[in-house]
Design an enzyme around this catalytic site. Structure first.
Site, PDB file in Angstrom:
ATOM      1  N   SER A 213       4.733  -3.252   9.944  1.00  0.00           N
ATOM      2  CA  SER A 213       6.248  -3.228   9.524  1.00  0.00           C
ATOM      3  C   SER A 213       6.543  -4.462   9.502  1.00  0.00           C
ATOM      4  O   SER A 213       7.496  -4.637  10.243  1.00  0.00           O
ATOM      5  CB  SER A 213       6.346  -2.954  11.476  1.00  0.00           C
ATOM      6  OG  SER A 213       6.602  -1.956  11.990  1.00  0.00           O
TER       7      SER A 213
ATOM      8  N   ASN B  75       0.844  -1.138  -0.011  1.00  0.00           N
ATOM      9  CA  ASN B  75       0.181   0.500  -0.037  1.00  0.00           C
ATOM     10  C   ASN B  75       0.765   1.118   0.056  1.00  0.00           C
ATOM     11  O   ASN B  75       1.852   1.848   0.608  1.00  0.00           O
ATOM     12  CB  ASN B  75      -0.428  -0.015   1.134  1.00  0.00           C
ATOM     13  CG  ASN B  75      -1.609   1.008   1.189  1.00  0.00           C
ATOM     14  OD1 ASN B  75      -2.015   1.921   0.603  1.00  0.00           O
ATOM     15  ND2 ASN B  75      -1.843   1.087   2.781  1.00  0.00           N
TER      16      ASN B  75
ATOM     17  N   GLU C 107      -4.428  -5.815  10.934  1.00  0.00           N
ATOM     18  CA  GLU C 107      -3.111  -4.424  11.207  1.00  0.00           C
ATOM     19  C   GLU C 107      -2.950  -4.325  12.546  1.00  0.00           C
ATOM     20  O   GLU C 107      -4.121  -3.427  12.315  1.00  0.00           O
ATOM     21  CB  GLU C 107      -2.912  -3.867   9.995  1.00  0.00           C
ATOM     22  CG  GLU C 107      -3.117  -4.653   8.292  1.00  0.00           C
ATOM     23  CD  GLU C 107      -2.343  -3.188   7.439  1.00  0.00           C
ATOM     24  OE1 GLU C 107      -1.472  -3.360   6.622  1.00  0.00           O
ATOM     25  OE2 GLU C 107      -3.149  -2.050   7.843  1.00  0.00           O
TER      26      GLU C 107
ATOM     27  N   LYS D 131      -0.329   4.926  -0.131  1.00  0.00           N
ATOM     28  CA  LYS D 131      -0.805   5.129   1.426  1.00  0.00           C
ATOM     29  C   LYS D 131      -0.416   6.479   0.475  1.00  0.00           C
ATOM     30  O   LYS D 131      -0.184   6.870  -1.089  1.00  0.00           O
ATOM     31  CB  LYS D 131      -0.037   5.525   2.501  1.00  0.00           C
ATOM     32  CG  LYS D 131      -0.039   3.617   3.421  1.00  0.00           C
ATOM     33  CD  LYS D 131       0.554   4.062   4.458  1.00  0.00           C
ATOM     34  CE  LYS D 131       0.593   2.716   5.344  1.00  0.00           C
ATOM     35  NZ  LYS D 131       0.531   2.455   6.835  1.00  0.00           N
TER      36      LYS D 131
ATOM     37  N   GLU E 208      -6.043   3.953   9.197  1.00  0.00           N
ATOM     38  CA  GLU E 208      -5.865   5.281   8.751  1.00  0.00           C
ATOM     39  C   GLU E 208      -7.028   6.300   8.970  1.00  0.00           C
ATOM     40  O   GLU E 208      -7.042   7.210   8.252  1.00  0.00           O
ATOM     41  CB  GLU E 208      -4.097   5.339   7.945  1.00  0.00           C
ATOM     42  CG  GLU E 208      -3.013   5.321   8.509  1.00  0.00           C
ATOM     43  CD  GLU E 208      -2.070   4.485   7.977  1.00  0.00           C
ATOM     44  OE1 GLU E 208      -1.914   4.967   6.225  1.00  0.00           O
ATOM     45  OE2 GLU E 208      -1.142   4.280   8.461  1.00  0.00           O
TER      46      GLU E 208
ATOM     47  N   GLY F  56       3.687   1.429  11.093  1.00  0.00           N
ATOM     48  CA  GLY F  56       4.034   2.566  10.641  1.00  0.00           C
ATOM     49  C   GLY F  56       5.686   2.801  11.593  1.00  0.00           C
ATOM     50  O   GLY F  56       6.566   1.748  11.853  1.00  0.00           O
TER      51      GLY F  56
ATOM     52  N   HIS G 199      -9.182   0.543   6.458  1.00  0.00           N
ATOM     53  CA  HIS G 199      -7.279   0.246   6.757  1.00  0.00           C
ATOM     54  C   HIS G 199      -7.793   1.430   8.378  1.00  0.00           C
ATOM     55  O   HIS G 199      -7.891   2.618   7.934  1.00  0.00           O
ATOM     56  CB  HIS G 199      -6.474   1.184   5.568  1.00  0.00           C
ATOM     57  CG  HIS G 199      -5.228   1.540   5.854  1.00  0.00           C
ATOM     58  ND1 HIS G 199      -4.804   2.135   7.074  1.00  0.00           N
ATOM     59  CD2 HIS G 199      -4.516   0.705   5.583  1.00  0.00           C
ATOM     60  CE1 HIS G 199      -3.805   1.752   7.270  1.00  0.00           C
ATOM     61  NE2 HIS G 199      -2.982   0.438   6.067  1.00  0.00           N
TER      62      HIS G 199
HETATM   63  O1  LIG Z   1      -1.229  -0.696   5.055  1.00  0.00           O
HETATM   64  C1  LIG Z   1      -0.242  -0.675   5.492  1.00  0.00           C
HETATM   65  C2  LIG Z   1       1.031  -1.826   4.957  1.00  0.00           C
HETATM   66  O2  LIG Z   1       1.049  -1.436   3.156  1.00  0.00           O
HETATM   67  C3  LIG Z   1       0.234  -1.041   7.004  1.00  0.00           C
HETATM   68  O3  LIG Z   1      -0.265   0.044   7.287  1.00  0.00           O
HETATM   69  C4  LIG Z   1       1.565  -1.059   7.586  1.00  0.00           C
HETATM   70  O4  LIG Z   1       2.689  -0.329   7.298  1.00  0.00           O
HETATM   71  P1  LIG Z   1       3.543  -0.586   7.603  1.00  0.00           P
HETATM   72  O5  LIG Z   1       3.560  -0.793   8.813  1.00  0.00           O
HETATM   73  O6  LIG Z   1       4.873   1.099   6.670  1.00  0.00           O
HETATM   74  O7  LIG Z   1       4.635  -2.088   7.052  1.00  0.00           O
END
Ligand SMILES: O=C(CO)[C@H](O)COP(=O)(O)O
Length: 262
Positions: free
Chosen positions: A215, A11, A168, A13, A98, A174, A96
């Site tokens: 992560s 993703n 998630e 984002k 977010e 993040g 999601h």
């Molecule tokens: O959407 C996500 C993965 O694409 C999720 O929010 C995890 O993000 P990450 O922690 O940067 O892998």
């Protein structure tokens, strides 16, 4: 019987303007996916059509990051499922964390979006997740069961064949998050498997893919994908560079046959 696959998505984002997104899609276009791996990428809306067009002959699926549940009308700033489908997307991320945390999405608005996506032939990639205080209070499972049951409420058996559920943990996402321990993910996914089987049946004729995200990196991707009730991963930061994304996919290619035999 639904065939077991390993799903790996990234993703993007709110990253990559159209130029960068097109360059990344060009890099992904010639990628040969290992057999049994299903890959997807969710670019920002500003490049959805371009990325979908570049990847139209590639096995990498393209999805949007969100959408509204009405087909058209006075909903300034929103985009609908038919618009996303017309751009060439085949799937859409819904719920999601977010979106839930920053844009007021609720379990029930996620359900409306899931139904709208299905009406227009888009595969809903439904995100669920527990907050840190829920995790610390030991109620993650209750939260995830509620989010899942409401997201899937009212879906037909044919609809259920299309959905993907992605766990998630909000506390794992993040740069300030910490990856969930694989044994914890295993426990959660085993319980989630019973929740989705309660809805889709226990005979195995519909296997709803259950993905983990939060992560995910080169250091831990194999630990997650190897878990029996984990059907793949959603990657954020570690997958934004297309070369890294392809290399992460290649790194789990051998687990497809291990899991298929499990
Ligand atoms: O959407 C996500 C993965 O694409 C999720 O929010 C995890 O993000 P990450 O922690 O940067 O892998």
């Amino acid at each position: 019987m639904d065939q077991k696959s390993v799903w790996v998505g990234t993703n993007w984002k709110m990253n990559k303007g159209p130029g960068e997104a097109i360059a990344a899609a060009d890099a992904l276009a010639s990628f040969k996916l290992p057999e049994g791996v299903r890959a997807f990428v969710t670019p920002p809306l500003t490049s959805l059509k371009d990325v979908a067009s570049i990847l139209q002959d590639s096995p990498v699926m393209v999805g949007a990051q969100t959408m509204y549940w009405e087909d058209s009308g006075a909903w300034t700033g929103e985009v609908s499922a038919p618009m996303i489908a017309e751009c060439g997307a085949s799937c859409v991320l819904l719920g999601h964390s977010e979106r839930r945390q920053n844009f007021g999405e609720t379990d029930w608005t996620v359900n409306r979006k899931v139904q709208a996506a299905l009406r227009h032939g888009l595969r809903p990639l439904i995100c669920i997740g527990d907050l840190l205080d829920e995790y610390e209070a030991g109620v993650s499972q209750e939260t995830l069961a509620r989010q899942t049951k409401i997201a899937l409420n009212g879906l037909s058996r044919e609809d259920l064949r299309q959905v993907v559920v992605i766990y998630e943990p909000v506390w794992a996402i993040g740069s300030s998050g910490r990856p969930a321990d694989p044994p914890f993910v295993s426990e959660i996914h085993t319980k989630l498997r019973s929740v989705v089987e309660e809805i889709a049946g226990h005979d195995g004729s519909i296997r709803i893919p259950l993905l983990y995200g939060g992560s995910v990196s080169r250091a831990n991707i194999r630990d997650y994908v190897a878990l029996s009730d984990v059907d793949g991963v959603l990657i954020g930061r570690a997958g934004w560079d297309p070369e890294d994304f392809m290399s992460l996919i290649a790194s789990v290619g051998d687990l497809v046959s291990v899991k298929a035999g499990a």
